[in-house]
Design an enzyme around this catalytic site. Structure first.
Site, PDB file in Angstrom:
ATOM      1  N   TYR A  16      11.892 -31.108 -25.541  1.00 39.39           N
ATOM      2  CA  TYR A  16      12.611 -32.105 -26.683  1.00 39.39           C
ATOM      3  C   TYR A  16      12.588 -33.351 -25.874  1.00 39.39           C
ATOM      4  O   TYR A  16      12.280 -34.382 -26.123  1.00 39.39           O
ATOM      5  CB  TYR A  16      14.089 -31.617 -26.683  1.00 39.39           C
ATOM      6  N   GLU A  34      22.415 -24.569 -29.652  1.00 36.93           N
ATOM      7  CA  GLU A  34      22.115 -25.105 -28.376  1.00 36.93           C
ATOM      8  C   GLU A  34      23.704 -25.320 -28.047  1.00 36.93           C
ATOM      9  O   GLU A  34      24.312 -25.218 -26.864  1.00 36.93           O
ATOM     10  CB  GLU A  34      21.272 -26.119 -27.983  1.00 36.93           C
TER      11      GLU A  34
END
Lengths: 396, 379
Positions: A133, A254
């Site tokens: 990411y 997450e």
């Protein structure tokens, strides 16, 4: 007996028969957990036996449907299993970003064939995944990412650099955000899946203040990523150029995970620390005792919040931005926990390499927690989101 | 049981929210009675209306004419009381005294409960003897005398003591001051001879008394529960009261937070709404997190108590301590973010600060309860 009580009784019996004694101890560090992957080795026979038993039962991913390698447990059953495992301090049979992050995204956005292909691999621990990411210069601000995949018809050619790719040096595949349209800030990102052994893809660990290197940098130089791995198995999740939707969905998961909303972050420390201090022949300073007590109040209250949050999520009552609040509060709490544990340990907890400290575990763990309020979006970003989406403050 | 309100409870919450906002609001109740120097510190008219709503006897069993509801339901009313800073005898009468009376004889129940349910009676509890809550030490004594007892000693900070038709008094019938055993609870009627009240107005405009018992004669049937075995009833009453006070405190915190967040959206400084400043946004967001967590601790404690769990005691202290910290933060941030006008009597935010201060002390502050969490956790 209700169905759930029957299930609980069966689960107890099954755990009794299948969870080896060595696996009924709290996880002290990452070696205590099996992470799977092509290069994975079991730490000992007990770890393997426990993994095999869970795999056969679908308990590496108990809440996933059976056709994807899970046990197809209903949420209430999954909760019972968690409770029963936690009751005997059973270690997770398999840990991975595939389970926590990619799995939920695939379950939500994947095609049928894609789910069968990838979810099965994850459930069986065959492929270890890492997440691509963040980039240098774009941490929480993901929409500014620069890694670019040039469309070449049946494949992309990807160039760029990712950072904070946790355990990328031990991972086999990466789920990666790649810009595929330079014109559109939000709608120009694709959520791609590819093998880190692909030509042009390389990884370098980053040494951290804890002395450990759980994070890496991953470089991509003309990496060829096919658009499909077979009939109905696209190499991307969701739609091309709509990876932001997947990323956002996944970040919610997450944040829940890092916040420890599942119950992992609610433990009190007072009684353990007071015993620890007493064992070393010291007395617990009354001011430290007071801090421990205040911490325990906050930890138990946060535990109730975690329970409430999960209950509300199940029936769609939770505010969609609530994971941000859980992440903020949970990570700040965990940092405080380790500050207190360092204080209670005194000079002993400073030892960096000694056997008594298991190679400096107290201080390395303490330093590690400092990342909690940075990874997955900083505390400040969480507070921004709460201001904007929950409190509706102007210009936030 | 999931940690949120079920359908019936959500309906009750809607009812309580609109009722307290309409009838119990700051202008019509707190300010109204305060500005008239009301010697009771609350309005009996509202108490009667609360009875008509069915609130007063919520925790009284159905066999005794009440609604037989639980602490989650009582907490719903208390949160709205807190949010509107409504002066009311609900916590002392409907939660604390009602919990004690559950352990009373049928005779006692028959004497007091109908008045409570009708909103005609008000009860107080006399436990503390010093400025800090310390129920482990009881020095007020009740000596055997004839068929009954003679009560001597004094109690401090008895909330609404002078307005009460009956006081639940914790006294020592044997043993020494710090003993666990030897405590007896008494229902002392308002008109008992040799009882005197010194009334004081507290910072939140509520009325409390320093009450003296100078050889008060009590019948044997004034005893609530067992002679010498009152600690258990006292503890049950305290746990219920603490969880109730925590629920009210969450209401105070939410009221102060809502007022402040609204203000951030209206007040302009330097050509901008102050709510646009990130320094204030982050503090408001942090406060929101704390309030949500405190609410969760309270509902958890309420459910544990309603479910008869032994963990209710620990969670009551967690809730009381967490709420004291959180509501304290809410009112401090509230006054600060309001700036100068936050210091004026005209604006309500200061009233929240005063109520929170009084509520923090009531039945034990954050220090008392954090210490108790430590003790219950074995350190």
């Amino acid at each position: 007996m209700s169905d759930l009580e029957t299930f609980r009784a069966e689960t107890r019996t099954w755990l009794e028969a299948n969870c080896p004694a060595e696996m009924r101890q709290p996880v002290r560090d990452e070696e205590d957990v099996y992470w799977g992957g092509r290069r994975a080795k079991f730490k000992n026979d007990a770890q393997k036996a426990w993994f095999d038993a869970c795999l056969a039962k679908g308990y590496t991913v108990p809440a996933w449907p059976k056709e994807y390698g899970g046990a197809g447990l209903a949420p209430a059953e999954a909760k019972v299993l968690r409770q029963e495992m936690s009751r005997i301090s059973a270690r997770p049979p398999l840990s991975s970003f595939g389970i926590w992050m990619l799995g939920p995204a695939l379950l939500h956005f994947g095609t049928e064939e894609q789910k069968k292909h990838f979810l099965g691999q994850i459930a069986r621990g065959e492929i270890r995944w890492c997440q691509g990411y963040s980039e240098p210069g774009s941490g929480s601000d993901l929409v500014s990412l620069q890694t670019y995949g040039e469309d070449k018809g049946d494949h992309w050619v990807v160039n760029g650099q990712k950072v904070w790719t946790s355990y990328a040096d031990q991972a086999d595949w990466i789920f990666c955000l790649v810009r595929t349209d330079k014109e559109n800030k939000y709608k120009g990102i694709t959520f791609m899946l590819f093998d880190t052994a692909s030509e042009g893809c390389s990884t370098k660990p980053i040494k951290l203040i804890s002395g450990n290197s759980p994070f890496c940098e991953t470089f991509m130089e003309d990496v060829k990523v096919p658009k499909s791995y077979g009939e109905g198995i696209p190499a991307y999740v969701g739609e091309i150029n709509r990876g932001w939707d997947v990323a956002k969905y996944l970040l919610g998961h997450e944040r829940e995970m890092i916040s420890g909303a599942d119950g992992g972050n609610t433990g009190t420390v007072g009684s353990a620390m007071s015993r620890h201090v007493a064992k070393s022949g010291d007395e617990l300073d009354p001011v430290l005792r007071a801090e421990l007590a205040m911490f325990d109040v906050d930890a138990l209250a946060y535990g109730a919040m975690g329970e409430k949050f999960l209950d509300e999520i199940k029936v769609g009552k939770a505010h969609p931005a609530q994971p941000n609040m859980m992440k903020y509060a949970g990570t700040e709490l965990n940092k405080r926990r380790h500050e207190l544990m360092m204080s209670a340990g005194g000079s002993r907890s400073l030892e960096w390499e000694s056997e008594e400290t298991g190679g400096g575990k107290p201080s390395r763990n303490w330093l590690r927690t400092k990342a909690n309020s940075i990874e997955g979006g900083t505390s400040e970003v969480m507070l921004n989101v709460i201001s904007k989406r929950i409190l509706d403050l102007p210009g936030a | 049981m999931p940690l949120y309100h079920d359908e019936d409870q959500a309906m009750l919450a809607d009812t309580a929210t609109s009722f307290m906002a309409e009838q119990g609001n700051i202008k019509d109740q707190l300010r109204h009675w305060r500005d008239r120097d009301c010697p009771d510190g609350f309005g009996h008219g509202l108490w009667k209306q609360m009875a008509e709503m069915g609130f007063t006897g919520m925790l009284v069993g159905e066999d005794d004419g009440g609604l037989g509801m639980g602490h989650v339901e009582a907490g719903i009313v208390l949160e709205e009381i807190g949010r509107n800073l409504t002066p009311s005898p609900f916590l002392t009468s409907s939660v604390l005294a009602a919990t004690a009376l559950k352990h009373g004889s049928n005779d006692l129940k028959g004497r007091y409960l109908p008045g409570l349910i009708e909103g005609e009676s008000v009860f107080a509890v006399a436990i503390d003897e010093t400025a800090k809550h310390r129920p482990s030490r009881i020095t007020t004594r009740a000596e055997r005398s004839g068929n009954g007892f003679k009560l001597s000693g004094s109690k401090s900070f008895v909330i609404q003591g002078a307005s009460a038709d009956m006081l639940v008094v914790a006294a020592r019938t044997s043993g020494s001051d710090d003993d666990e055993d030897g405590i007896t609870l008494f229902a002392v009627p308002k008109d008992a001879a040799n009882m005197s009240h010194n009334s004081v107005r507290l910072v939140d405009s509520s009325m409390a008394t320093h009450t003296k018992f100078d050889g008060v004669d009590l019948d044997g049937d004034a005893v609530i529960g067992e002679v010498d075995g009152g600690r258990e009833v006292l503890n049950a009453m305290l746990t219920a009261g603490r969880i109730g006070a925590a629920a009210e405190g969450v209401g105070v915190a939410r009221g102060a937070m809502d007022l402040t967040v609204d203000y951030l959206k209206q007040r302009k400084q330097f050509g901008k709404l102050i709510g646009e400043f990130q320094a204030l946004q982050h503090r408001a967001s942090h406060l929101y997190s704390e309030v949500e967590i405190a609410r969760a601790a309270v509902i958890k404690a309420q459910q544990l108590l309603d479910g008869g769990s032994e963990k209710a005691e620990l969670m009551s202290s967690v809730a009381k301590a967490k709420v004291a910290r959180t509501a304290g933060l809410a009112v401090k941030e509230g006054v600060q973010m309001h700036g100068g006008i936050g210091m004026t009597d005209e604006y309500d935010i200061g009233l929240y600060m005063k109520r929170d201060r009084a509520l923090q002390e009531f039945l034990g502050d954050a220090y008392f309860h954090a210490n108790r969490v430590a003790e219950l956790n074995g350190y």
